[in-house]
Write a protein that holds these residues in place. Sequence first.
Motif, PDB file in Angstrom:
ATOM      1  N   GLY A  12      35.936  -7.455  28.993  1.00 49.75           N
ATOM      2  CA  GLY A  12      35.388  -6.417  28.145  1.00 49.75           C
ATOM      3  C   GLY A  12      35.527  -5.035  28.732  1.00 49.75           C
ATOM      4  N   ILE A  13      35.757  -4.953  30.054  1.00 55.65           N
ATOM      5  CA  ILE A  13      35.925  -3.664  30.734  1.00 55.65           C
ATOM      6  C   ILE A  13      37.400  -3.341  30.957  1.00 55.65           C
ATOM      7  N   SER A  14      38.190  -4.336  31.373  1.00 58.89           N
ATOM      8  CA  SER A  14      39.606  -4.088  31.645  1.00 58.89           C
ATOM      9  C   SER A  14      40.437  -5.334  31.345  1.00 58.89           C
ATOM     10  N   PRO A  40      40.069  -5.383  18.546  1.00 62.32           N
ATOM     11  CA  PRO A  40      40.516  -6.472  17.668  1.00 62.32           C
ATOM     12  C   PRO A  40      41.812  -7.092  18.178  1.00 62.32           C
ATOM     13  N   PRO A  41      42.206  -8.240  17.641  1.00 61.67           N
ATOM     14  CA  PRO A  41      43.385  -8.953  18.153  1.00 61.67           C
ATOM     15  C   PRO A  41      44.660  -8.119  18.202  1.00 61.67           C
ATOM     16  N   ALA A  42      44.981  -7.419  17.144  1.00 62.87           N
ATOM     17  CA  ALA A  42      46.241  -6.662  17.126  1.00 62.87           C
ATOM     18  C   ALA A  42      46.276  -5.613  18.230  1.00 62.87           C
ATOM     19  N   GLN A  71      41.817 -25.156  22.120  1.00 57.12           N
ATOM     20  CA  GLN A  71      43.222 -25.369  21.769  1.00 57.12           C
ATOM     21  C   GLN A  71      43.946 -24.041  21.512  1.00 57.12           C
ATOM     22  N   GLY A  72      43.667 -23.043  22.344  1.00 52.98           N
ATOM     23  CA  GLY A  72      44.355 -21.762  22.249  1.00 52.98           C
ATOM     24  C   GLY A  72      43.802 -20.824  21.207  1.00 52.98           C
ATOM     25  N   CYS A  73      42.839 -21.299  20.389  1.00 53.95           N
ATOM     26  CA  CYS A  73      42.238 -20.468  19.353  1.00 53.95           C
ATOM     27  C   CYS A  73      40.867 -19.963  19.811  1.00 53.95           C
ATOM     28  N   VAL A  74      40.577 -18.740  19.473  1.00 54.85           N
ATOM     29  CA  VAL A  74      39.310 -18.112  19.858  1.00 54.85           C
ATOM     30  C   VAL A  74      38.224 -18.495  18.852  1.00 54.85           C
ATOM     31  N   LEU A  75      37.088 -18.946  19.368  1.00 53.87           N
ATOM     32  CA  LEU A  75      35.932 -19.223  18.514  1.00 53.87           C
ATOM     33  C   LEU A  75      34.939 -18.063  18.539  1.00 53.87           C
ATOM     34  N   THR A  76      34.698 -17.503  19.738  1.00 51.99           N
ATOM     35  CA  THR A  76      33.783 -16.365  19.864  1.00 51.99           C
ATOM     36  C   THR A  76      34.370 -15.349  20.838  1.00 51.99           C
ATOM     37  N   ALA A  77      34.051 -14.079  20.607  1.00 47.94           N
ATOM     38  CA  ALA A  77      34.504 -12.995  21.494  1.00 47.94           C
ATOM     39  C   ALA A  77      33.521 -11.846  21.390  1.00 47.94           C
ATOM     40  N   SER A  82      34.635  -7.448  17.809  1.00 42.77           N
ATOM     41  CA  SER A  82      35.431  -7.502  16.582  1.00 42.77           C
ATOM     42  C   SER A  82      35.310  -8.891  15.959  1.00 42.77           C
ATOM     43  N   GLU A  83      34.928  -8.935  14.687  1.00 47.58           N
ATOM     44  CA  GLU A  83      34.806 -10.213  13.986  1.00 47.58           C
ATOM     45  C   GLU A  83      36.167 -10.838  13.690  1.00 47.58           C
ATOM     46  N   GLU A  84      37.236 -10.080  13.852  1.00 51.10           N
ATOM     47  CA  GLU A  84      38.576 -10.603  13.574  1.00 51.10           C
ATOM     48  C   GLU A  84      38.983 -11.713  14.540  1.00 51.10           C
ATOM     49  N   TRP A  85      38.253 -11.864  15.654  1.00 51.84           N
ATOM     50  CA  TRP A  85      38.629 -12.872  16.644  1.00 51.84           C
ATOM     51  C   TRP A  85      38.303 -14.298  16.184  1.00 51.84           C
ATOM     52  N   ALA A  86      37.362 -14.475  15.313  1.00 57.06           N
ATOM     53  CA  ALA A  86      36.932 -15.823  14.930  1.00 57.06           C
ATOM     54  C   ALA A  86      38.096 -16.614  14.336  1.00 57.06           C
TER      55      ALA A  86
END
Length: 242
Positions: A12-14, A40-42, A71-77, A82-86
């Motif tokens: 979250g910092i770097s 966000p992801p992009a 399995q390589g997919c983000v559930l929480t971040a 950013s809610e786009e991570w779900a």
Amino acid sequence: MIAGILAVDIGGISIKAAVLDDQGRMLTDRLSIATPAPCPPARLIDLVADLVQDMPTFNRISVGFPGVVRQGCVLTAVNLQSEEWAGFDLARALSERLGNYPTRVINDADMIGFAFTSGTGLEVMVTLGTGFGTAIFRNGELMPHMELAHHPIAEGRTYDQYLGDAELKRVGGQIWNDRLNLALGLINTLFHPDQILLGGGNARCISTDLPANVQIMPEVRGMSGGAALWREDLSLTGQFSG
């Protein structure tokens, strides 16, 4: 130079990156860039691509991510705001952006823990940064993910809220260190670990006497855990995407 493993540590910092050999030795200097908020992801993928564009040859990618990954997919971040991570498939997206190399993504505390675990007994890795991350190892084997960060610790607040970077800045080092001692005492009571390993950027702020089974680990070595994601025994567990 022999093609190595690109290790990326997202915080979250770097955001940090380096190329490793199969034993986790760093073949390059560690590069770092600040993490924007929100991220966000992009935006993250653009930052990683810019950061590693001049890195030497690699043929695999390991990523430590500050959240729950399956399995390589983000559930929480939570700490990237950013809610786009779900549900975002970070392993696939980074692989495609960086050259279609096999890519494996794991929680950041888990990856850092692989760098420091001795392989003997029960060991708990704690990362102190934007939040409070944990990973548990038994005889060097990563246990099923058990994240303490979002569990209440005191005053109705979670470990993240009680010991994260925002609270360190708000309450100051003395109170934060007192809180850290409370957390370490609870971890010792819950797990009776042989070792508790402390890492992350805010480990440098520790000024309190620590229990005998607690060690502060050098931050720069944490990325070397990225090599562990490509050990045959780990790749067969189905915990990582590639």
